[in-house]
Write a protein that holds these residues in place. Structure first.
Motif, PDB file in Angstrom:
ATOM      1  N   PRO A   1       0.510  -1.727  -0.141  1.00 17.95           N
ATOM      2  CA  PRO A   1      -0.241  -0.204   0.220  1.00 17.95           C
ATOM      3  C   PRO A   1       1.033   1.263  -0.199  1.00 17.95           C
ATOM      4  CG  PRO A   1      -0.809  -1.431   1.743  1.00 17.95           C
ATOM      5  CD  PRO A   1       0.874  -1.758   0.958  1.00 17.95           C
ATOM      6  N   LEU A   2       0.593   2.446  -0.752  1.00 19.12           N
ATOM      7  CA  LEU A   2       1.464   3.450  -0.931  1.00 19.12           C
ATOM      8  C   LEU A   2       2.340   3.533  -1.240  1.00 19.12           C
ATOM      9  CD1 LEU A   2       0.064   4.801   2.808  1.00 19.12           C
ATOM     10  CD2 LEU A   2      -1.091   5.119   0.044  1.00 19.12           C
ATOM     11  N   GLY A   3       2.919   2.224  -2.099  1.00 15.44           N
ATOM     12  CA  GLY A   3       3.762   1.704  -2.251  1.00 15.44           C
ATOM     13  C   GLY A   3       4.161   2.761  -3.882  1.00 15.44           C
ATOM     14  N   VAL A   4       3.662   3.076  -4.819  1.00 12.54           N
ATOM     15  CA  VAL A   4       3.757   3.651  -5.704  1.00 12.54           C
ATOM     16  C   VAL A   4       4.247   5.195  -5.185  1.00 12.54           C
ATOM     17  CG1 VAL A   4       1.434   4.741  -6.125  1.00 12.54           C
ATOM     18  CG2 VAL A   4       2.806   4.280  -8.152  1.00 12.54           C
ATOM     19  N   ILE A   5       3.502   5.711  -4.427  1.00 13.80           N
ATOM     20  CA  ILE A   5       4.174   7.111  -3.762  1.00 13.80           C
ATOM     21  C   ILE A   5       5.443   6.946  -3.435  1.00 13.80           C
ATOM     22  CG2 ILE A   5       3.655   8.871  -1.631  1.00 13.80           C
ATOM     23  CD1 ILE A   5       0.545   7.854  -1.920  1.00 13.80           C
ATOM     24  N   ILE A   6       5.893   6.441  -2.967  1.00 11.14           N
ATOM     25  CA  ILE A   6       7.210   5.729  -2.092  1.00 11.14           C
ATOM     26  C   ILE A   6       8.027   6.026  -3.268  1.00 11.14           C
ATOM     27  CG2 ILE A   6       8.690   4.298  -0.642  1.00 11.14           C
ATOM     28  CD1 ILE A   6       6.408   3.945   0.580  1.00 11.14           C
ATOM     29  N   VAL A   7       7.826   5.146  -4.307  1.00 12.86           N
ATOM     30  CA  VAL A   7       8.787   4.998  -5.072  1.00 12.86           C
ATOM     31  C   VAL A   7       8.879   6.370  -6.023  1.00 12.86           C
ATOM     32  CG1 VAL A   7       9.018   4.231  -7.422  1.00 12.86           C
ATOM     33  CG2 VAL A   7       8.235   2.028  -6.027  1.00 12.86           C
ATOM     34  N   PHE A   8       7.481   6.991  -6.206  1.00 15.48           N
ATOM     35  CA  PHE A   8       8.009   8.317  -6.640  1.00 15.48           C
ATOM     36  C   PHE A   8       8.281   9.138  -5.924  1.00 15.48           C
ATOM     37  CE2 PHE A   8       6.076  12.614  -6.770  1.00 15.48           C
ATOM     38  CZ  PHE A   8       5.961  13.163  -8.648  1.00 15.48           C
ATOM     39  N   ILE A   9       8.675   9.372  -5.035  1.00 21.40           N
ATOM     40  CA  ILE A   9       8.852  10.234  -3.653  1.00 21.40           C
ATOM     41  C   ILE A   9      10.704   9.875  -4.032  1.00 21.40           C
ATOM     42  CG2 ILE A   9      10.185  10.244  -1.779  1.00 21.40           C
ATOM     43  CD1 ILE A   9       6.534  10.052  -1.103  1.00 21.40           C
TER      44      ILE A   9
ATOM     45  N   PHE B   1      13.822   7.466 -14.085  1.00 20.89           N
ATOM     46  CA  PHE B   1      12.562   6.796 -14.579  1.00 20.89           C
ATOM     47  C   PHE B   1      12.461   5.404 -13.600  1.00 20.89           C
ATOM     48  CE2 PHE B   1      15.968   6.508 -18.434  1.00 20.89           C
ATOM     49  CZ  PHE B   1      14.913   5.882 -19.135  1.00 20.89           C
ATOM     50  N   PHE B   2      12.762   6.392 -11.975  1.00 25.40           N
ATOM     51  CA  PHE B   2      11.995   6.401 -11.362  1.00 25.40           C
ATOM     52  C   PHE B   2      10.613   6.529 -11.267  1.00 25.40           C
ATOM     53  CE2 PHE B   2      15.676   3.473  -9.526  1.00 25.40           C
ATOM     54  CZ  PHE B   2      15.481   2.774  -8.663  1.00 25.40           C
ATOM     55  N   ILE B   3      10.405   7.399 -11.732  1.00 31.32           N
ATOM     56  CA  ILE B   3       9.269   7.959 -11.935  1.00 31.32           C
ATOM     57  C   ILE B   3       9.047   7.687 -12.156  1.00 31.32           C
ATOM     58  CG2 ILE B   3       8.296  10.394 -12.094  1.00 31.32           C
ATOM     59  CD1 ILE B   3      10.646  12.240 -11.034  1.00 31.32           C
ATOM     60  N   LEU B   4       9.191   7.121 -13.780  1.00 31.39           N
ATOM     61  CA  LEU B   4       8.448   7.021 -14.597  1.00 31.39           C
ATOM     62  C   LEU B   4       8.340   5.048 -14.044  1.00 31.39           C
ATOM     63  CD1 LEU B   4      10.255   6.992 -18.295  1.00 31.39           C
ATOM     64  CD2 LEU B   4       8.161   7.985 -17.712  1.00 31.39           C
ATOM     65  N   ALA B   5       8.922   4.800 -13.500  1.00 32.68           N
ATOM     66  CA  ALA B   5       8.105   3.651 -13.089  1.00 32.68           C
ATOM     67  C   ALA B   5       6.829   3.627 -12.020  1.00 32.68           C
ATOM     68  CB  ALA B   5       9.330   2.671 -12.130  1.00 32.68           C
ATOM     69  N   ALA B   6       6.972   4.715 -11.250  1.00 31.67           N
ATOM     70  CA  ALA B   6       5.717   4.520 -10.588  1.00 31.67           C
ATOM     71  C   ALA B   6       4.596   5.215 -11.191  1.00 31.67           C
ATOM     72  CB  ALA B   6       5.734   6.047  -9.855  1.00 31.67           C
ATOM     73  N   ILE B   7       4.302   6.465 -12.015  1.00 36.93           N
ATOM     74  CA  ILE B   7       3.057   6.571 -12.890  1.00 36.93           C
ATOM     75  C   ILE B   7       2.794   5.534 -13.584  1.00 36.93           C
ATOM     76  CG2 ILE B   7       2.931   8.167 -14.643  1.00 36.93           C
ATOM     77  CD1 ILE B   7       5.058  10.210 -13.940  1.00 36.93           C
ATOM     78  N   ASN B   8       4.544   5.025 -14.124  1.00 29.31           N
ATOM     79  CA  ASN B   8       3.558   3.666 -15.032  1.00 29.31           C
ATOM     80  C   ASN B   8       2.907   2.803 -14.622  1.00 29.31           C
ATOM     81  OD1 ASN B   8       3.472   5.500 -17.215  1.00 29.31           O
ATOM     82  ND2 ASN B   8       6.027   4.528 -17.934  1.00 29.31           N
ATOM     83  N   TYR B   9       3.405   2.341 -13.220  1.00 26.14           N
ATOM     84  CA  TYR B   9       3.410   1.177 -12.497  1.00 26.14           C
ATOM     85  C   TYR B   9       3.842   0.235 -13.095  1.00 26.14           C
ATOM     86  CZ  TYR B   9       1.120  -0.676  -8.273  1.00 26.14           C
ATOM     87  OH  TYR B   9       0.759  -1.714  -6.825  1.00 26.14           O
TER      88      TYR B   9
END
Length: 287
Positions: free
Chosen positions: A163-171, A230-238
């Protein structure tokens, strides 16, 4: 949370900081720390040198992350002996970075920015402890592997599954991208030298360190910028597979229109960072 609990937590934190301050001043820890800078430098030089060999078309050239570089070293004569030496150095560098954050060796403070930096230092320490474990695993293997690791994708995959992992990756992506700006500023401004015992640096070494700083921190800034992006892309594109590490950043540069030139410049920058680590071993303030 009651006042008594807050007081107990505060006292425990203070005790931890005092213990870290005492530990980092121990002569054995200081010696191991300086040895760790030498091994860090050697690792960066190997990564950069392998990329240079690839650009100029000589045998053995490759794009490697730290794991791939360690695997390559293991395949050379006396390679596993070198890995054992690296293990001690990586533990030393990792331990010092953990203590650096806990004891606030660099005096970054207790405000929110200082706390973030100190957590970052501890994170670096854990990375080097992990590299020591990786080197030990390679040493024990019947056949050393020269393959790169997939740590960025693995970590991202785990984070995206919670849960909220996508936010952590984005951060993480934003933080790494922000670190690239700081790296560039540190190199060109000479800020990286503020923790050196500058009065001990004589003659041409001072100018050489400045040149090394510009070249090495610029290279790291570019690599961090790509990793953050690319970490930001990974978060945006899951999509965990879009996250990249050092080797992925170098590979991305090599596939551009000026790939060989950019890869060569980055490789030279990484070698420069390795040489700069040797100067850190001698001149950096440890505690």
């Amino acid at each position: 949370m009651t006042d008594e609990t807050k007081q107990a937590i505060s006292e425990k934190i203070e005790e931890t900081v005092e213990a870290a301050e005492e530990t980092v001043r121990h002569p054995a820890v200081k010696w191991l720390t300086r040895f760790g800078f030498y091994t860090k430098g050697g690792l960066y030089i190997v990564i950069g040198f392998l990329a240079i060999l690839l650009v100029i078309g000589l045998q053995g050239g490759k794009i490697a992350d730290p794991t791939g570089a360690l695997g390559t070293v293991a395949q050379k004569p006396f390679g596993k002996i070198l890995l054992i030496i690296f293990i001690f150095g990586a533990i030393g560098h990792g331990l010092w970075n953990i203590l650096r954050g806990a004891a606030d060796v660099d005096n970054v403070g207790k405000n929110w920015l200082g706390i973030v930096k100190r957590i970052f230092f501890i994170g670096i320490g854990l990375v080097y402890i992990g590299l020591a474990l990786t080197a030990w695993s390679i040493t024990l293997s019947a056949k050393a592997s020269g393959e790169n690791g997939e740590l960025p994708q693995t970590i991202t995959s785990i984070l995206l599954a919670i849960p909220l992992g996508v936010i952590i990756v984005f951060i993480i992506g934003v933080s790494v991208f922000g670190a690239s700006i700081h790296e560039c500023y540190s190199g060109f401004s000479g800020k990286f030298r503020e923790h050196y015992r500058s009065w001990e640096i004589k003659g041409w070494h001072g100018r050489f360190i400045s040149i090394l700083g510009v070249m090495s921190f610029t290279a790291r800034a570019v690599i961090f910028a790509l990793m953050g992006y690319f970490f930001i892309l990974a978060a945006i594109n899951y999509n965990a597979e879009q996250a990249i590490g050092l080797d992925g950043a170098l590979l991305t540069l090599s596939q551009t229109g000026y790939g060989k030139t950019l890869l060569f410049v980055m490789a030279v920058g990484l070698v420069c960072h390795g040489i700069l680590a040797f100067y850190e071993a001698k001149y950096r303030r440890i505690c």
